[in-house]
Design a protein around this motif. Structure first.
Motif, PDB file in Angstrom:
ATOM      1  N   ASP B  66       0.818  -1.217   0.000  1.00  0.00           N
ATOM      2  CA  ASP B  66       0.000   0.000   0.000  1.00  0.00           C
ATOM      3  C   ASP B  66       0.853   1.269   0.000  1.00  0.00           C
ATOM      4  N   ILE B  67       2.056   1.179   0.502  1.00  0.00           N
ATOM      5  CA  ILE B  67       2.920   2.373   0.538  1.00  0.00           C
ATOM      6  C   ILE B  67       3.550   2.612  -0.831  1.00  0.00           C
ATOM      7  N   ASP B  68       4.166   1.608  -1.405  1.00  0.00           N
ATOM      8  CA  ASP B  68       4.678   1.753  -2.777  1.00  0.00           C
ATOM      9  C   ASP B  68       4.873   0.389  -3.423  1.00  0.00           C
ATOM     10  N   ARG B  69       4.269   0.239  -4.563  1.00  0.00           N
ATOM     11  CA  ARG B  69       4.260  -1.023  -5.292  1.00  0.00           C
ATOM     12  C   ARG B  69       5.674  -1.440  -5.740  1.00  0.00           C
ATOM     13  N   ASP B  70       6.495  -0.480  -6.170  1.00  0.00           N
ATOM     14  CA  ASP B  70       7.816  -0.832  -6.686  1.00  0.00           C
ATOM     15  C   ASP B  70       8.795  -1.174  -5.569  1.00  0.00           C
ATOM     16  N   VAL B  71       8.682  -0.461  -4.467  1.00  0.00           N
ATOM     17  CA  VAL B  71       9.519  -0.823  -3.310  1.00  0.00           C
ATOM     18  C   VAL B  71       9.147  -2.246  -2.886  1.00  0.00           C
ATOM     19  N   THR B  97      -4.228  -4.005 -10.378  1.00  0.00           N
ATOM     20  CA  THR B  97      -3.827  -3.255 -11.567  1.00  0.00           C
ATOM     21  C   THR B  97      -2.786  -2.224 -11.168  1.00  0.00           C
ATOM     22  N   ARG B  98      -1.795  -2.066 -12.023  1.00  0.00           N
ATOM     23  CA  ARG B  98      -0.736  -1.103 -11.724  1.00  0.00           C
ATOM     24  C   ARG B  98      -1.267   0.320 -11.824  1.00  0.00           C
ATOM     25  N   ASP B  99      -1.020   1.076 -10.801  1.00  0.00           N
ATOM     26  CA  ASP B  99      -1.452   2.468 -10.803  1.00  0.00           C
ATOM     27  C   ASP B  99      -0.387   3.260 -10.043  1.00  0.00           C
ATOM     28  N   GLY B 100       0.548   3.833 -10.763  1.00  0.00           N
ATOM     29  CA  GLY B 100       1.624   4.567 -10.110  1.00  0.00           C
ATOM     30  C   GLY B 100       2.791   3.659  -9.768  1.00  0.00           C
ATOM     31  N   GLY B 101       3.627   4.130  -8.870  1.00  0.00           N
ATOM     32  CA  GLY B 101       4.869   3.415  -8.569  1.00  0.00           C
ATOM     33  C   GLY B 101       6.012   4.303  -8.962  1.00  0.00           C
ATOM     34  N   ILE B 102       7.178   4.120  -8.325  1.00  0.00           N
ATOM     35  CA  ILE B 102       8.255   5.074  -8.578  1.00  0.00           C
ATOM     36  C   ILE B 102       9.198   4.625  -9.680  1.00  0.00           C
ATOM     37  N   LEU B 103       8.975   3.451 -10.243  1.00  0.00           N
ATOM     38  CA  LEU B 103       9.808   2.969 -11.356  1.00  0.00           C
ATOM     39  C   LEU B 103       8.927   2.762 -12.591  1.00  0.00           C
ATOM     40  N   PRO B 104       9.535   2.672 -13.798  1.00  0.00           N
ATOM     41  CA  PRO B 104       8.742   2.441 -15.003  1.00  0.00           C
ATOM     42  C   PRO B 104       8.026   1.087 -14.955  1.00  0.00           C
ATOM     43  N   ALA B 105       6.914   0.993 -15.720  1.00  0.00           N
ATOM     44  CA  ALA B 105       6.059  -0.199 -15.656  1.00  0.00           C
ATOM     45  C   ALA B 105       6.786  -1.476 -16.075  1.00  0.00           C
ATOM     46  N   GLU B 106       7.742  -1.342 -17.042  1.00  0.00           N
ATOM     47  CA  GLU B 106       8.391  -2.575 -17.522  1.00  0.00           C
ATOM     48  C   GLU B 106       9.211  -3.262 -16.436  1.00  0.00           C
ATOM     49  N   PHE B 107       9.618  -2.485 -15.422  1.00  0.00           N
ATOM     50  CA  PHE B 107      10.368  -3.082 -14.321  1.00  0.00           C
ATOM     51  C   PHE B 107       9.556  -4.213 -13.688  1.00  0.00           C
ATOM     52  N   GLU B 108       8.271  -3.961 -13.502  1.00  0.00           N
ATOM     53  CA  GLU B 108       7.438  -4.946 -12.801  1.00  0.00           C
ATOM     54  C   GLU B 108       7.318  -6.240 -13.600  1.00  0.00           C
ATOM     55  N   ALA B 109       7.165  -6.114 -14.914  1.00  0.00           N
ATOM     56  CA  ALA B 109       7.029  -7.323 -15.732  1.00  0.00           C
ATOM     57  C   ALA B 109       8.293  -8.170 -15.655  1.00  0.00           C
ATOM     58  N   VAL B 110       9.450  -7.501 -15.753  1.00  0.00           N
ATOM     59  CA  VAL B 110      10.717  -8.230 -15.694  1.00  0.00           C
ATOM     60  C   VAL B 110      10.899  -8.847 -14.301  1.00  0.00           C
ATOM     61  N   ALA B 111      10.557  -8.053 -13.293  1.00  0.00           N
ATOM     62  CA  ALA B 111      10.709  -8.545 -11.913  1.00  0.00           C
ATOM     63  C   ALA B 111       9.841  -9.771 -11.679  1.00  0.00           C
ATOM     64  N   MET B 112       8.636  -9.726 -12.209  1.00  0.00           N
ATOM     65  CA  MET B 112       7.692 -10.832 -11.993  1.00  0.00           C
ATOM     66  C   MET B 112       8.228 -12.128 -12.635  1.00  0.00           C
ATOM     67  N   VAL B 513      18.169  -3.403  -9.695  1.00  0.00           N
ATOM     68  CA  VAL B 513      17.165  -2.811 -10.579  1.00  0.00           C
ATOM     69  C   VAL B 513      17.646  -1.447 -11.075  1.00  0.00           C
ATOM     70  N   ALA B 514      18.962  -1.240 -10.976  1.00  0.00           N
ATOM     71  CA  ALA B 514      19.497   0.079 -11.328  1.00  0.00           C
ATOM     72  C   ALA B 514      19.132   0.499 -12.750  1.00  0.00           C
ATOM     73  N   GLY B 515      19.011  -0.482 -13.664  1.00  0.00           N
ATOM     74  CA  GLY B 515      18.673  -0.168 -15.045  1.00  0.00           C
ATOM     75  C   GLY B 515      17.324   0.509 -15.193  1.00  0.00           C
ATOM     76  N   TYR B 516      16.488   0.379 -14.217  1.00  0.00           N
ATOM     77  CA  TYR B 516      15.143   0.978 -14.286  1.00  0.00           C
ATOM     78  C   TYR B 516      15.064   2.320 -13.571  1.00  0.00           C
ATOM     79  N   LEU B 517      16.186   2.688 -12.932  1.00  0.00           N
ATOM     80  CA  LEU B 517      16.137   3.943 -12.176  1.00  0.00           C
ATOM     81  C   LEU B 517      16.238   5.125 -13.131  1.00  0.00           C
ATOM     82  N   PRO B 518      15.493   6.184 -12.874  1.00  0.00           N
ATOM     83  CA  PRO B 518      15.640   7.389 -13.696  1.00  0.00           C
ATOM     84  C   PRO B 518      17.027   7.985 -13.491  1.00  0.00           C
ATOM     85  N   ALA B 519      17.494   8.710 -14.496  1.00  0.00           N
ATOM     86  CA  ALA B 519      18.838   9.300 -14.380  1.00  0.00           C
ATOM     87  C   ALA B 519      18.897  10.241 -13.190  1.00  0.00           C
TER      88      ALA B 519
END
Lengths: 348, 520
Positions: B66-71, B97-112, B513-519
């Motif tokens: 509930d606090i953050d999906r990507d964390v 369903t994904r709604d927000g998160g601090i990393l890009p959406a593709e991170f979650e698919a790869v992580a899963m 997951v550094a590859g998904y971090l924003p610059a």
């Protein structure tokens, strides 16, 4: 010799007979409860508990609790063993101890229903055993000869009310309301090697003496004793203290001023030895207490007697002169009369 | 302690966009989550029933999610997170369903995908069973199930070993109607299928197959769906034939053959099955069947080097310690210690060897096995080490300690501190009774004396009733651990409690997951 004895014949012994062959182990203390383990090299493995032998338990009518012992050992049903089942069936408990011969089946029509307004019989099967809460045991024992399945309903209602639980005559409501606390008691007290019994204290007051025929037997009944029987009393103690969380600090505390690790080490050892002596002295004080034994019956060459004394009331099971099992909860009057003697911090 | 993982921290604290509320809530939720995921196994413990464990684990997952999906997702990828926790995590991610998160959406698919592939096969299939039970059947779920099953290299082996579970999972992904159509279509040869049928196969099977193994995959699917006609693949044919010819079962997994024996060859014994199929035992089975093999007079070789230290200790408790196991334990401890970013000169280890460390019947001796394996690892991080048990015995690394008796840790702590260690690790379930509170009192006394040696508690059992691990002292942080390599989780928990941003950076660093971090 016991076979010749008649019901209501009485004998007098002392508590030392119950504790024969035992010595006091290190005191365990958590919150309101303290336990002095009784350890012994005497290990009589001719006897098993319903838990050890996975006995089939069942009811055939209201007030009749049956046990099927399919093992090749004699089964001792602990005094006030009970069963709360997840079935449309009335929960039941024994009003006394029982003995079931090797490969035997025994029905006790003096059992008590502990779940009013619930119909149905317990199907034959192996269920988790409990031992009645301490506050109910004296009442149950007094009514051990009554063939009346409703005999504990009023006592359960009073007990529940005292603990703020609604549910007239339903013990399971208490068990549900305090499940978390009761589970913790099982977690907090550990059996030690060679342990065959315990003296249980609540708030430094002696509330019961328990003795089993063997270490294995003890291991199998200890969770039921500590959880429902004596755990319920610790919950009552907490209620009496205004629901305050128990003081989790040790009974005898370290002094504030300690100069070195060497001093700290010797203080810890000294307090431990003082606690050991306190445990031994608690046991010593009980040894001379006379116990009147009232003969109940003989089964498979062992006799069951109801034991009463100034401070305790329970049952013992004897093989000849040797006591193989004893369960002696303190009377409610004794529990109330003992002054709490919280120790002072350690000082030289 | 923060220094232990500081080297892995990518300092991007401004880049994550954590809100003030998230910063406030994260430490508690993350701590509780780590307590849960590091040790929860979905079984009862000495102290808690299975249901209590499950309820507590669910709450810990929900709070962090509930606090953050990507964390939450990154935390599931941490080394040392149990398979059970990963199953629950993937189910939760697929359910929502994904709604927000601090990393890009593709991170979650790869992580899963990473999380599911990291699960042992039976646990992956159990996860798919959980998804079916909970009616999770969205496009992401269907794609995940089909691609993980149909692209698997070991599908033929899986098909005979997990036939029913695979049937359930595939039917859940395809739907009953499509599964039934596929069974009929796949029974035809490729040439006999019309265009519509070929399209159905392409759409539901072929597109998930990697490489040139379509024919093999189709045959496996037919077998899974219950069609045993004309099977050519060795194992599938052996399964069919072994019903009438016992010896054909030599290429089948032992449990599969045992099932066939109990139904079709009642005159044969378990020992005969074990002897016939011993070449098919998995690494895990080789250790698990040692006692049975010994009793049956069947020799099953197993290589201790292939098992983790906790498993080896559990095995040694049952079968006895040998020099070979001792050597494997030593190598594992030294290798794991070398991977830790920390070295000590002198370590003190206090092991709780009380009765409760035996654990629940369903995981007997796992707590003490974990404590011993962890003790070995911690000792291996130092030039010198002193290890003693709660009942005062000095113990050597790589030896068994049988749990018994009550819990008194205070005297042991003082004894260790007298040997002047850099750090003391207490490995205990946190239940002290001889008497309760003495350890905490002793820690306080030690601090008053002026000794500031760090004291850490690692707890190898999950205590659901207190929403985390039980601490022996208010001034000692208790960290959960289910296996030695999970020690980093405890360190991360401590870091997030003291600095949320650096902790989250360390989390992303540790889970690569550094590859998904924003610059930055």
């Amino acid at each position: 010799m016991f076979r010749k004895r008649k019901k209501n014949t009485s004998t007098r012994i002392e508590v030392r007979e119950v504790l024969r062959g035992c010595e006091a182990g290190r005191l365990q203390s958590v919150g309101y409860m303290q336990v002095i383990p009784l350890v012994s090299d005497l290990n009589d493995d001719r006897f098993v508990s319903p838990v050890q032998c996975d006995a089939d338990v069942y009811t055939t009518s209201y007030g009749t609790l049956g046990f099927r012992n399919s093992s090749d050992s004699v089964m001792i049903v602990p005094c006030h063993a009970g069963y709360v089942v997840k079935q449309h069936a009335q929960d039941h408990a024994m009003a006394h101890a029982g003995v079931v011969a090797t490969a035997g089946d025994r029905r006790y029509d003096t059992a008590a229903c502990i779940q009013a307004s619930q119909g149905g019989f317990i199907k034959k099967g192996s269920y988790r055993m409990l031992i009645l809460p301490h506050a109910l045991r004296e009442h149950a024992l007094q009514k051990r000869g009554e063939k009346n399945y409703q005999k504990l309903w009023d006592d359960i209602s009073v007990f529940n009310q005292r603990l703020g639980v609604t549910g007239q005559g339903h013990l399971e409501y208490f068990l549900k309301a305090f499940k978390k606390e009761l589970d913790e008691f099982v977690a907090e007290f550990e059996c030690v090697p060679r342990q065959v019994g315990a003296i249980v204290l609540i708030d430094d007051r002696v509330v019961g003496i328990e003795r089993a025929p063997s270490h294995e037997y003890w291991l199998s009944i200890w969770p039921s004793l500590i959880r429902e029987c004596y755990g319920s009393l610790a919950i009552e103690a907490a209620k009496a203290n205004g629901d305050r969380a128990p003081d989790r600090s040790p009974t005898v505390q370290l002094p504030v001023e300690i100069a070195s690790l060497e001093e700290l080490e010797s203080l810890i050892a000294e307090i431990a030895s003082q606690e050991d002596e306190r445990a031994r002295s608690t046991v010593r004080e009980l040894l001379d207490e006379p116990l009147d034994l009232q003969y109940e019956e003989t089964v498979a060459d062992v006799s069951i007697d109801t034991a009463t004394s100034e401070h305790f009331t329970g049952q013992v099971i004897r093989d000849g002169d040797k006591i193989v099992y004893a369960s002696l909860p303190a009377t409610s009057a004794f529990v109330k009369s003992q002054a709490r003697t919280r120790a002072e911090p350690f000082a030289i | 302690m923060q220094d232990l993982i500081a080297t892995q921290v990518d300092d991007r604290k401004q880049a994550f966009g954590l809100t003030e509320t998230q910063r406030e809530l994260l430490p508690l939720a993350f701590g509780s989550f780590l307590d849960s995921v590091a040790t929860a196994t979905g079984r009862g413990t000495f102290y808690n029933s299975r249901e209590e464990q499950a309820a507590s684990v669910e709450a810990a997952h929900r709070d962090l999610f509930d606090i953050d999906r990507d964390v939450y997702t990154a935390a599931l990828m941490l080394p040392g997170v149990t398979d059970y926790s990963r199953q629950i995590g993937v189910r939760r991610l697929l359910q929502t369903t994904r709604d927000g998160g601090i990393l890009p959406a593709e991170f979650e698919a790869v992580a899963m995908t990473h999380l599911v592939r990291g699960l042992p096969t039976q646990r992956m299939l159990k996860l798919f069973g959980m998804l079916r039970r909970d009616r999770v059947n969205n496009a992401r779920t269907r794609r995940l199930i089909l691609s993980e099953i149909l692209s698997a290299d070991g599908l033929e082996f899986w098909a005979v070993k997990y036939r029913e579970k695979l049937r359930v999972a595939l039917t859940h992904a395809w739907g009953r109607r499509t599964a039934s159509i596929l069974r009929s279509v796949l029974a035809k040869s490729v040439d006999d299928r019309n265009e519509k049928e070929a399209q159905i196969v392409r759409q539901n099977v072929t597109r998930f197959v990697r490489g040139d193994v379509v024919a093999r995959t189709e045959q496996c699917v037919r077998f899974i769906l219950g069609d045993e006609e004309g099977l050519k693949l060795d194992r599938l044919a052996a399964y069919r034939d072994a019903k009438s010819n016992f010896d054909r079962g030599a290429v089948l997994p032992p449990e599969t053959m045992e099932g066939l024996r109990s139904r079709y060859h009642k005159d044969r014994t378990n020992a005969e099955v074990l002897a016939l199929t011993k070449s098919q035992l998995t690494t895990g089975q080789k250790i698990a069947v040692q006692r049975k093999a010994e009793q049956s007079g069947v020799e099953v070789e197993f290589d201790p080097a292939k098992y983790d230290a906790v498993r080896l200790y559990v095995y040694a408790f049952e079968m006895g310690m040998t020099d070979e196991i001792r050597q494997a334990l030593r190598e594992k401890a030294e290798a794991a210690a070398a991977r830790l970013p920390v070295q000590f000169e002198r370590v003190g280890v206090l092991i709780d060897a009380s009765q409760s460390m035996i654990g629940h019947d369903t995981q007997a001796r796992r707590p003490i096995a974990t404590a011993l394996a962890l003790g070995d690892l911690l000792s291996a991080t130092a030039d010198e080490s002193v290890a003693i048990t709660s009942d005062g015995r000095a113990i050597e690394s790589y030896e068994l300690v049988e749990p018994s008796g009550d819990t008194s840790l205070a005297a042991g702590l003082v004894k260790l501190l007298k040997s002047d260690p850099d750090v003391v690790f207490v490995l205990s379930d946190g239940y002290e009774n001889a008497p309760a509170g003495r350890f905490g009192e002793t820690v306080a006394a030690v601090r008053r004396i002026g000794i500031q040696t760090p004291i850490h508690q690692f707890t190898p059992v999950f205590a659901a009733e207190s929403q985390g691990v039980r601490t022996l002292s208010d001034s000692v942080v208790a960290m959960p651990v289910s296996k030695p390599e999970a020690i980093g989780l405890g360190l991360l928990k401590a870091l997030i409690e003291s600095d949320v941003d650096r902790g989250v950076a360390a989390l992303f660093g540790m889970t690569k997951v550094a590859g998904y971090l924003p610059a930055a």
